[in-house]
Write a protein that holds these residues in place. Structure first.
Motif, PDB file in Angstrom:
ATOM      1  N   ARG A 273      39.045  10.178 -23.037  1.00  0.00           N
ATOM      2  CA  ARG A 273      38.732   9.891 -21.650  1.00  0.00           C
ATOM      3  C   ARG A 273      37.378  10.455 -21.251  1.00  0.00           C
ATOM      4  NH1 ARG A 273      43.539  10.294 -17.716  1.00  0.00           N
ATOM      5  NH2 ARG A 273      41.731  10.812 -16.525  1.00  0.00           N
ATOM      6  N   TRP A 328      61.302   9.444  -6.529  1.00  0.00           N
ATOM      7  CA  TRP A 328      60.695   8.576  -7.539  1.00  0.00           C
ATOM      8  C   TRP A 328      61.659   7.527  -8.062  1.00  0.00           C
ATOM      9  CZ3 TRP A 328      55.855   9.121  -6.924  1.00  0.00           C
ATOM     10  CH2 TRP A 328      55.319  10.361  -6.596  1.00  0.00           C
ATOM     11  N   GLY A 347      44.162  10.683  -6.547  1.00  0.00           N
ATOM     12  CA  GLY A 347      43.204  11.552  -7.226  1.00  0.00           C
ATOM     13  C   GLY A 347      43.765  12.161  -8.501  1.00  0.00           C
ATOM     14  N   PRO A 348      42.980  13.016  -9.135  1.00  0.00           N
ATOM     15  CA  PRO A 348      43.427  13.641 -10.382  1.00  0.00           C
ATOM     16  C   PRO A 348      44.667  14.507 -10.157  1.00  0.00           C
ATOM     17  CG  PRO A 348      41.090  14.059  -9.963  1.00  0.00           C
ATOM     18  CD  PRO A 348      41.632  13.423  -8.738  1.00  0.00           C
ATOM     19  N   GLY A 349      45.600  14.385 -11.038  1.00  0.00           N
ATOM     20  CA  GLY A 349      46.762  15.274 -11.028  1.00  0.00           C
ATOM     21  C   GLY A 349      47.831  14.958 -10.004  1.00  0.00           C
ATOM     22  N   VAL A 350      47.778  13.771  -9.401  1.00  0.00           N
ATOM     23  CA  VAL A 350      48.793  13.458  -8.382  1.00  0.00           C
ATOM     24  C   VAL A 350      50.033  12.814  -8.990  1.00  0.00           C
ATOM     25  CG1 VAL A 350      47.138  13.235  -6.491  1.00  0.00           C
ATOM     26  CG2 VAL A 350      47.729  11.223  -7.876  1.00  0.00           C
ATOM     27  N   GLY A 351      50.023  12.619 -10.300  1.00  0.00           N
ATOM     28  CA  GLY A 351      51.223  12.103 -10.962  1.00  0.00           C
ATOM     29  C   GLY A 351      51.220  10.609 -11.203  1.00  0.00           C
ATOM     30  N   LYS A 352      50.046   9.986 -11.274  1.00  0.00           N
ATOM     31  CA  LYS A 352      50.008   8.530 -11.529  1.00  0.00           C
ATOM     32  C   LYS A 352      50.627   8.207 -12.889  1.00  0.00           C
ATOM     33  CE  LYS A 352      45.538   8.337 -11.080  1.00  0.00           C
ATOM     34  NZ  LYS A 352      45.315   9.741 -10.703  1.00  0.00           N
ATOM     35  N   SER A 353      50.172   8.951 -13.917  1.00  0.00           N
ATOM     36  CA  SER A 353      50.672   8.645 -15.268  1.00  0.00           C
ATOM     37  C   SER A 353      52.163   8.940 -15.368  1.00  0.00           C
ATOM     38  CB  SER A 353      49.943   9.477 -16.315  1.00  0.00           C
ATOM     39  OG  SER A 353      48.571   9.276 -16.186  1.00  0.00           O
ATOM     40  N   THR A 354      52.571  10.016 -14.718  1.00  0.00           N
ATOM     41  CA  THR A 354      53.992  10.379 -14.758  1.00  0.00           C
ATOM     42  C   THR A 354      54.806   9.285 -14.076  1.00  0.00           C
ATOM     43  OG1 THR A 354      53.275  12.658 -14.585  1.00  0.00           O
ATOM     44  CG2 THR A 354      55.603  12.239 -14.195  1.00  0.00           C
ATOM     45  N   GLN A 475      37.328   8.078 -10.387  1.00  0.00           N
ATOM     46  CA  GLN A 475      37.342   8.885 -11.621  1.00  0.00           C
ATOM     47  C   GLN A 475      36.630   8.218 -12.781  1.00  0.00           C
ATOM     48  OE1 GLN A 475      40.775  10.918 -13.222  1.00  0.00           O
ATOM     49  NE2 GLN A 475      41.844  10.660 -11.277  1.00  0.00           N
ATOM     50  N   TYR A 506      49.971  17.649  -8.232  1.00  0.00           N
ATOM     51  CA  TYR A 506      50.959  18.415  -8.990  1.00  0.00           C
ATOM     52  C   TYR A 506      50.302  19.296 -10.045  1.00  0.00           C
ATOM     53  CZ  TYR A 506      54.623  15.508  -6.978  1.00  0.00           C
ATOM     54  OH  TYR A 506      55.473  14.883  -6.115  1.00  0.00           O
ATOM     55  N   ARG A 507      49.114  18.903 -10.458  1.00  0.00           N
ATOM     56  CA  ARG A 507      48.512  19.609 -11.595  1.00  0.00           C
ATOM     57  C   ARG A 507      48.030  21.002 -11.223  1.00  0.00           C
ATOM     58  NH1 ARG A 507      44.727  15.924 -13.792  1.00  0.00           N
ATOM     59  NH2 ARG A 507      46.286  15.086 -15.200  1.00  0.00           N
TER      60      ARG A 507
HETATM   61  N1  LIG Z   1      56.670  14.187  -9.542  1.00  0.00           N
HETATM   62  C1  LIG Z   1      56.212  15.248 -10.197  1.00  0.00           C
HETATM   63  N2  LIG Z   1      56.831  16.431 -10.093  1.00  0.00           N
HETATM   64  C2  LIG Z   1      56.381  17.520 -10.754  1.00  0.00           C
HETATM   65  N3  LIG Z   1      55.311  17.518 -11.573  1.00  0.00           N
HETATM   66  C3  LIG Z   1      54.654  16.367 -11.723  1.00  0.00           C
HETATM   67  C4  LIG Z   1      55.066  15.165 -11.046  1.00  0.00           C
HETATM   68  N4  LIG Z   1      54.222  14.184 -11.371  1.00  0.00           N
HETATM   69  C5  LIG Z   1      53.327  14.728 -12.213  1.00  0.00           C
HETATM   70  N5  LIG Z   1      53.590  16.023 -12.420  1.00  0.00           N
HETATM   71  C6  LIG Z   1      52.819  16.936 -13.286  1.00  0.00           C
HETATM   72  O1  LIG Z   1      51.491  16.957 -12.788  1.00  0.00           O
HETATM   73  C7  LIG Z   1      50.557  16.902 -13.854  1.00  0.00           C
HETATM   74  C8  LIG Z   1      49.619  15.742 -13.654  1.00  0.00           C
HETATM   75  O2  LIG Z   1      50.377  14.546 -13.734  1.00  0.00           O
HETATM   76  P1  LIG Z   1      49.732  13.185 -14.228  1.00  0.00           P
HETATM   77  O3  LIG Z   1      48.997  13.397 -15.485  1.00  0.00           O
HETATM   78  O4  LIG Z   1      50.822  12.176 -14.191  1.00  0.00           O
HETATM   79  O5  LIG Z   1      48.690  12.916 -13.057  1.00  0.00           O
HETATM   80  P2  LIG Z   1      47.587  11.790 -12.946  1.00  0.00           P
HETATM   81  O6  LIG Z   1      47.532  11.383 -11.532  1.00  0.00           O
HETATM   82  O7  LIG Z   1      47.870  10.712 -13.908  1.00  0.00           O
HETATM   83  O8  LIG Z   1      46.299  12.575 -13.355  1.00  0.00           O
HETATM   84  P3  LIG Z   1      44.880  12.008 -13.835  1.00  0.00           P
HETATM   85  O9  LIG Z   1      44.394  11.040 -12.818  1.00  0.00           O
HETATM   86  O10 LIG Z   1      44.033  13.222 -13.895  1.00  0.00           O
HETATM   87  O11 LIG Z   1      45.122  11.376 -15.156  1.00  0.00           O
HETATM   88  C9  LIG Z   1      51.359  16.811 -15.144  1.00  0.00           C
HETATM   89  O12 LIG Z   1      51.443  18.103 -15.694  1.00  0.00           O
HETATM   90  C10 LIG Z   1      52.726  16.367 -14.675  1.00  0.00           C
HETATM   91  O13 LIG Z   1      53.742  16.884 -15.499  1.00  0.00           O
END
Ligand SMILES: Nc1ncnc2c1ncn2[C@@H]1O[C@H](COP(=O)(O)OP(=O)(O)OP(=O)(O)O)[C@@H](O)[C@H]1O
Length: 701
Positions: A273, A328, A347-354, A475, A506-507
């Motif tokens: 990335r 969710w 934004g970064p770390g808000v849990g999109k991938s999760t 990003q 969340y990150r």
């Molecule tokens: N619903 C949730 N509850 C608790 N922790 C979460 C949740 N969603 C995501 N996380 C945690 O937050 C962190 C970031 O999540 P994730 O990688 O999904 O974010 P992202 O938005 O895809 O980030 P990026 O844009 O930087 O790729 C991970 O460690 C993940 O385990």
């Protein structure tokens, strides 16, 4: 060392050696001895579906038949005639009706299995056979008694007859009578072929001139017309040929090759990335030419979340509230039940991938059939880790593809006319939900063509499909440049100005850091950003002291390579890095059918070997030394909690050449001790794993 293949192209007198199977959905070449493959095809036939088999003594003739457009057209026409019943699309029918010249029978597979049907199939020495799948015994027997079955066999036999003059060449070449423009990928006569063609029959296939090589002769079309409730337009003959799928299933005794490769490859200091960081402007002015700001602002930044119900910018809708409350599961179920996709951002770390992973799971539970739900990440390594395919391969764009026409409709139509798009079009026409990750990395022009390909490849009768896009435009920009996807024509049609924006980070939990990331995301050089920058900045002198120790993010692969080389040189001052060179060998598949003649391994070309190794991520030569950071490029150590992408460093060597790699922040999983799964040593939060050369086995097709 390697494993490789067994090639058997010889004729086996008296009975067919190869079965070329074709249905409305797939085409497959199997050896006649491969009962399992035949059974699998019969069982995967959907209710009211038809499978035709051409029985051949040579693979060449079988492949010619499979790449002829007429057999699938005949099958589709027979299905559309309605005599098999209305297709529910489900694989439920208990009854198989098998018919060949001089023999026919029905089998209840739920009661007595598929063995009887397979046996009859194989016993047949007639050039073709056909199997229909039915829900009821009465329908199966009635179908066998119909005159249309006779007509079907005759039509199929005619297509086989056209091949009878073929003098089986050792290699498929341009002389193949049914298709003078055959793909070079079919050049190896030992090829097991899996290929696909359009679903849905004649009315869904493209328009092509009957004069074009490989299309069905007029006489055949008129006979097909007689089989259908509505006679097909002659001009609507299916497009020529079927393209071999590179990921072809391999029947027994096929070519196989493998190569040893190091399990660890030199780690790129930057991840897949890389190139993420947008330059930080001195003030609030966006620096990027294609700023996402207008898009984001138009849809109401600042709301905890937006969704379709609130696209006017009035505030979060129901979906947004579910996300904000962390519901969710409910959110996934609501999304899976909709008819339309959605753009999910944040934004970064808000849990999109999760969230993407959860939604993927929910969609797969709703549509469990393979190929119904497709996950498409932007990069090859992400695709490998997630078992997906990249945008490029999903859309059939070749590497470094340059679009030739500005108009996406014309470009998509041009691409779909290419033979190699046949299997791609089939795939595009079938899925129910598509999940695009990191959509900001797709340029608007390609996004338009991709959506247009979907539109044009899907027959109007296809089930609706949903396209979910995930990403964060601030990003990551498009790979290779170009406008951002949200500026494309298709974006508005797909999503309007709606999105679901996740906003809870969340990150990280440090409020100042979170605020700085939020501000920087919109190029706002606020006090939080400045504070963070000051905390993270170093002077040139300090950087030199840190240079070889810190993780670097770099925008270009060349920079990464150069930095890696410099790091290695720095680490082994006064000596040369060690080199691991992969050793490739070929050998005969141990499971090959011994009834077939022996294989001449010397005939396996370098080209075939190289093609087989395309999927091996590790480079052929890997330089390493003590202290070098390395990245695992396979998922062989999942049991240790290590996966493709895990990063460690070489902490010692066993003997002179086997590296021991230390992974920090990895505890030894319960039940795994030293000496097991390659574990060399372990502490409270680290693991050391022995990394001898690993076997990467690839079949030569
Ligand atoms: N619903 C949730 N509850 C608790 N922790 C979460 C949740 N969603 C995501 N996380 C945690 O937050 C962190 C970031 O999540 P994730 O990688 O999904 O974010 P992202 O938005 O895809 O980030 P990026 O844009 O930087 O790729 C991970 O460690 C993940 O385990």
């Amino acid at each position: 060392m390697v494993e490789l293949l067994c090639v058997d192209m010889e004729r086996v007198p008296g009975r067919p050696a190869y079965l070329a199977l074709t249905s409305a959905e797939t085409s497959l070449l199997v050896r006649a001895t491969d009962d399992a493959a035949v059974a699998g095809q019969l069982l995967s036939l959907r209710s009211s579906g038809l499978l035709a088999s051409g029985n051949f003594s040579s693979a060449t003739a079988a492949i010619c038949w499979l790449t002829d457009p007429v057999p699938p057209a005949v099958v589709c026409a027979a299905e559309q005639s309605g005599v098999l019943g209305a297709s529910s699309g489900a694989v439920r029918g208990d009854w198989l009706a098998v018919v060949a010249r001089g023999t026919s029978s029905c089998f209840n597979v739920a009661r007595s299995g598929v063995g009887g049907a397979v046996k009859l199939f194989k016993k047949s020495v007639s050039p073709v056979s056909a199997v229909g799948r039915f829900d009821r015994a009465a329908d199966a027997y009635a179908w066998l008694a119909r005159s249309s079955v006779e007509n079907l066999l005759q039509l199929l036999e005619d297509t086989v007859g056209a091949l009878s003059t073929l003098s089986v060449p050792r290699r498929l070449g341009p002389t193949c009578p049914t298709d003078p423009h055959r793909h070079p990928t079919l050049a190896d006569p030992a090829l097991p072929v899996t290929s696909h063609h359009s679903v849905g029959g004649l009315s869904h296939l493209g328009v092509q001139s009957a004069e074009e090589p490989g299309t069905a002769p007029a006489a055949v079309w008129s006979r097909l017309a007689a089989m259908q409730p509505h006679a097909p337009n002659h001009a609507q003959a299916p497009k020529r040929g079927i393209e071999a799928d590179a990921a072809a299933a391999v029947p027994e005794g096929s070519v196989k090759s493998s190569v040893h490769a190091s399990s660890a490859s030199a780690e790129s200091s930057a991840s897949a990335r890389d190139g993420v960081s947008a330059p930080m402007p001195p003030g609030d002015t966006p620096l990027l030419h294609h700023s996402p700001a207008p898009f984001i602002e138009a849809t109401g930044v600042g709301c905890p979340a937006m969704d379709v119900a609130s696209s006017s910018g009035a505030g979060p809708g129901q979906l947004g509230l579910l996300a904000y409350a962390g519901h969710w599961k409910d959110l996934c179920e609501r999304l899976a039940a909709r008819r339309h996709g959605l753009f999910v951002t944040g934004g970064p770390g808000v849990g999109k991938s999760t969230f993407l992973r959860s939604l993927h799971k929910a969609l797969c539970a709703r549509w469990p059939r393979s190929g119904d739900v497709i996950f498409v990440p932007p990069t090859g390594s992400a695709a490998k880790t997630a078992n997906g395919q990249t945008y490029h391969s999903f859309s059939g764009f070749p590497r470094d593809c340059r679009l030739q026409q500005k108009d996406p409709i014309a470009e998509a139509s041009r691409l779909l006319k290419k033979d190699r798009f046949r299997p791609i079009a089939r795939r595009l026409s079938q899925f129910r939900a598509l999940l695009l990750d990191e959509v900001s990395m797709v340029a608007a022009e390609k996004f338009d063509v991709m959506v247009e390909l979907l539109r044009q490849a899907r027959p109007t009768t296809s089930q609706p499909c949903m396209v979910f896009s995930f990403g964060d435009f601030p990003q990551l920009g498009p790979l290779g440049g170009g406008s951002m996807a949200f500026t494309s024509q298709s974006w508005r049609q797909l999503y309007g100005s709606c999105m679901l924006e996740l906003s809870r980070v969340y990150r990280q939990s440090d409020a100042g850091f979170v605020q700085a990331i939020r501000d920087a995301r919109f190029w706002r050089c606020t006090a939080s950003v400045r504070t963070l920058m000051q905390q993270c900045s170093v002077t040139g002198e300090q950087y030199e002291a840190l240079r070889w120790k810190v993780f670097h993010l770099m925008p270009r692969l060349e920079d990464v390579g150069l930095h890696n080389t410099q790091c290695l040189a720095e680490l082994c001052i006064g000596s040369k890095p060690k080199e691991f060179v992969a050793v490739d060998t070929v050998e005969v598949d141990k499971d090959r059918d011994v009834a077939h003649p022996p294989v001449n391994l010397s005939r396996v070309s370098i080209l075939s070997r190289s093609a087989a190794l395309v999927d091996c991520v590790a480079p052929r030569v890997v330089q390493h030394c003590l202290g070098a950071r390395v990245m695992l490029t396979s998922n062989v150590d999942l049991v240790l909690g290590l996966y493709h992408g895990s990063i460690g460093y070489i902490s010692s060597y066993l003997g002179d050449s086997v590296p021991v790699v230390r992974f920090e922040n990895h505890a030894l999983p319960a039940g795994v001790g030293r000496g097991l799964h390659g574990v060399h040593d372990a502490g409270g939060d680290w693991l050391e794993v022995e990394c001898p050369p690993t076997l990467f086995e690839a079949r030569i097709l």
